[in-house]
Design an enzyme around this catalytic site. Structure first.
Site, short mmCIF file in Angstrom:
data_model
loop_
_atom_site.label_atom_id
_atom_site.label_comp_id
_atom_site.label_asym_id
_atom_site.label_seq_id
_atom_site.Cartn_x
_atom_site.Cartn_y
_atom_site.Cartn_z
N GLU A 350 19.24 14.73 24.59
CA GLU A 350 20.14 14.29 24.30
C GLU A 350 20.28 14.35 22.79
O GLU A 350 21.38 14.29 21.52
CB GLU A 350 20.07 12.25 23.85
CG GLU A 350 20.40 11.65 25.80
CD GLU A 350 19.02 11.77 26.99
OE1 GLU A 350 19.49 11.33 27.39
OE2 GLU A 350 17.95 12.52 26.43
N ARG A 457 29.46 -1.13 32.98
CA ARG A 457 28.57 -0.71 34.23
C ARG A 457 30.00 -1.69 34.77
O ARG A 457 30.70 -0.88 35.64
CB ARG A 457 27.27 -0.88 34.63
CG ARG A 457 27.33 -0.47 35.63
CD ARG A 457 26.21 -0.38 36.26
NE ARG A 457 26.11 0.06 36.91
CZ ARG A 457 24.48 0.94 37.89
NH1 ARG A 457 23.26 -0.58 37.48
NH2 ARG A 457 24.13 0.75 38.51
#
Length: 605
Positions: A350, A457
């Site tokens: 990341e 989600r």
């Protein structure tokens, strides 16, 4: 001439730190010969046209050596010798660590371990997008090679075979508090770096002929090159040369040091400027048609984001997307399928993903980078420094909050809203349905700075019709009447819980206003203050820790309000475990039943 230029750079670095009474002159002295040779013989840069896309890029990853960088600008004739007097002074563009306050500085540095990754992003743009032959030069310190982000950068650049990237490592043996891990053992660094597919060159960093040859070798290499230069910290001044305990301090006797270095000089370097080239990227802005979703359908906001992004790729030729090996979950895979040439896989790194995005931004591309909301914490310092740099980044965090369900707390972003709200000039968005998500994804491209979009989600109902608009800084009032006794403010997943709660309360005779606060920064102050004045009571409900999130955004908006309401904040208070999404919301006390109970207690008071 090169040796003399190195001495001049040292003298001016000593002068700058002496004027300021602070700074890092010894770290500048060690790298002066390296930068003298680069400036005079290998850097291709038009200082009168800093935006020339053919220019090389020079990044001081060891940003504390800023006196050396500013001394280079004096030698190039773009900063006056007298301006060094204002180094580190209030209002001076010659700041303690470099920032884009200077037109020749691409990014802010000083948080060690970041410059090489950003340089890799620039080099990647040159190779795969711009298709230009500029080079990226990154001055690194040996201390920062202990940072894991450096090795993410070495791996990334080696994998992409970024032959246009050169890391110049100033191996001066001494860090802030004492010797570095490997000292002057350049072979130790060479073994590690070459394992990532880099070409390495070990040299005496004070031998100008060896430096010159190393730069030429780097330019001819088909792989990224690391020049490992053995140097002496404080080189040229006996009182501080290779001496511990003098890091970050001006020299004790600057005049004596300047005399020892041969005194002041005024060498001017005609830096080789490339021919001016017009941007080759077509700035195509075709009409954007964002996806439209039928009201009542159940669509995850992460899906709407991915589909909107793919559509935007057809409308904007400058849009690029970066992934941290979760594109199937974040839904950036839709973009990858339709625009593979502008999709970059950074794998589970990341920090490097963010650094690459910053590098692409410097080259004029508009990056979207996405991962799980929880994993942005891994890259937060990179995002923080990107804000300092004034970078334009669109960042997306999916799988936010306890509503993700059974995966448990390691996967739940519960700090992200607070973290992104705290950044300078940031924008934070949290839509609750597919149509608002599509519109806000498009709206992100029209703003500047760090923009963060939080997605959910699970599939949620589509609440809004295609005619609705979602300006950044706005909100939506979903339930309202003149008889409202309380206002419920939610965002994302909790908007749906707030609506269910309002319906249940209506059956009990309690009228509740419901606000979808999809823009958490900037926040809709007017709507919140009106609700406070009308109802006198506010309940905020968020899938986030109560510190720094939606509730605090509401309180910030009400600060100084004439009509200060009673405010109750509902948020995640206990560490979650594994459970279904519905169970998670109930356990956290942020489901509809919990909101109803909180309103009952508030109204009863």
């Amino acid at each position: 001439m090169l040796t003399a230029l190195g001495r001049q750079l040292r003298v001016d670095a000593v002068r700058a730190a002496d004027f300021a009474g602070s700074g890092h002159p010894t770290s500048s002295l060690s790298a002066a010969d390296l930068m003298a040779v680069l400036l005079a013989g290998h850097l291709r840069y038009d200082f009168e046209a800093a935006q020339n896309p053919a220019n090389d890029h020079l990044i001081f990853s060891k940003g504390h050596a800023s006196p050396l960088l500013y001394a280079m600008y004096v030698a190039a004739g773009v900063v006056s010798s007298e301006e060094l007097r204002w180094y580190r002074s209030s209002g001076s563009r010659l700041q303690g660590h470099p920032t884009p306050a200077l037109p020749w500085v691409d990014v802010a540095t000083g948080s060690l371990g970041q410059g090489l990754g950003i340089g890799a992003g620039m080099a990647l743009a040159g190779k795969r997008l711009d298709r230009r032959d500029f080079r990226v030069w990154v001055l690194c310190g040996d201390s920062e090679l202990a940072e894991g982000s450096m090795w993410e950068a070495f791996e990334h650049a080696g994998y992409e075979r970024l032959h246009n990237l050169t890391a110049i490592v100033d191996v001066n043996r001494l860090g802030q508090r004492g010797p570095t891990r490997h000292g002057w053992d350049t072979a130790a660094y060479a073994r590690r770096i070459s394992a990532f597919g880099w070409h390495t060159v070990e040299i005496d960093g004070h031998d100008v002929e060896a430096i010159d040859a190393a730069y030429a070798e780097a330019a001819a290499s088909e792989s990224p090159t690391a020049i490992l230069a053995r140097t002496r910290k404080g080189k040229g001044v006996r009182a501080v040369e290779d001496v511990e305990g003098v890091h970050g301090k001006p020299l004790p006797d600057a005049e004596a040091a300047i005399a020892e270095l041969g005194g002041r000089s005024a060498i001017r370097v005609e830096v080789a400027a490339p021919e001016y080239e017009r941007p080759s990227r077509p700035d195509e802005l075709r009409e954007l048609a964002v996806p439209v979703y039928e009201q009542g359908r159940r669509v995850a906001t992460r899906t709407a984001f991915g589909q909107a992004l793919a559509s935007m790729g057809h409308a904007r030729s400058d849009l690029v997307v970066l992934d941290g090996e979760v594109s199937d979950s974040t839904r950036t895979a839709y973009f990858a399928t339709e625009h593979p040439d502008r999709f970059f896989e950074c794998y589970i790194a990341e920090q490097q993903m963010t650094a690459t995005a910053v590098g692409l931004s410097v080259r004029g591309w508009l990056p979207f980078a996405a991962t799980f909301a929880a994993f942005w914490s891994r890259a937060y310092d990179f995002v923080r420094m990107a804000a300092v740099s004034g970078a334009d980044l669109c960042l997306v965090g999916s799988h936010a909050g306890v509503s993700i369900g059974a995966d448990g707390p390691s996967q739940m972003g519960l700090e992200d809203i607070a973290a992104f709200r705290a950044l300078w000039r940031s924008t934070v968005l949290y839509p609750c349905d597919a149509n608002s998500t599509a519109h806000l994804t498009a709206a992100m491209t029209e703003h500047s700075g760090i923009r963060y979009l939080r997605t959910t989600r699970e599939d949620t109902p589509v609440l809004y019709g295609p005619e609705e608009t979602f300006p950044i800084g706005g909100s939506k009032v979903l339930r309202s009447s003149d008889a409202d006794e309380v206002t419920i403010v939610g965002a994302g997943i909790t908007v749906h819980e707030a609506l269910r709660a309002a319906d249940a309360l209506a059956d009990e005779g309690v009228r509740a206003r419901v606000v979808d606060l999809y823009s958490l920064k900037p926040v809709d102050v007017a709507t919140l203050r009106r609700a406070a004045a009308d109802t006198g009571r506010i309940v905020t409900v968020e899938d986030h820790w109560p510190q720094g999130g939606l509730g605090d955004a509401v309180l910030d908006a009400l600060t100084g309000s004439i009509a200060m309401p009673t405010v109750v904040k509902l948020g995640v208070l206990a560490l979650p475990g594994s459970a279904t999404p519905a169970e998670q919301l109930r356990h956290a006390g942020i489901d509809a039943d919990s909101v109803v109970e909180a309103v009952r207690e508030l109204v009863a008071e």
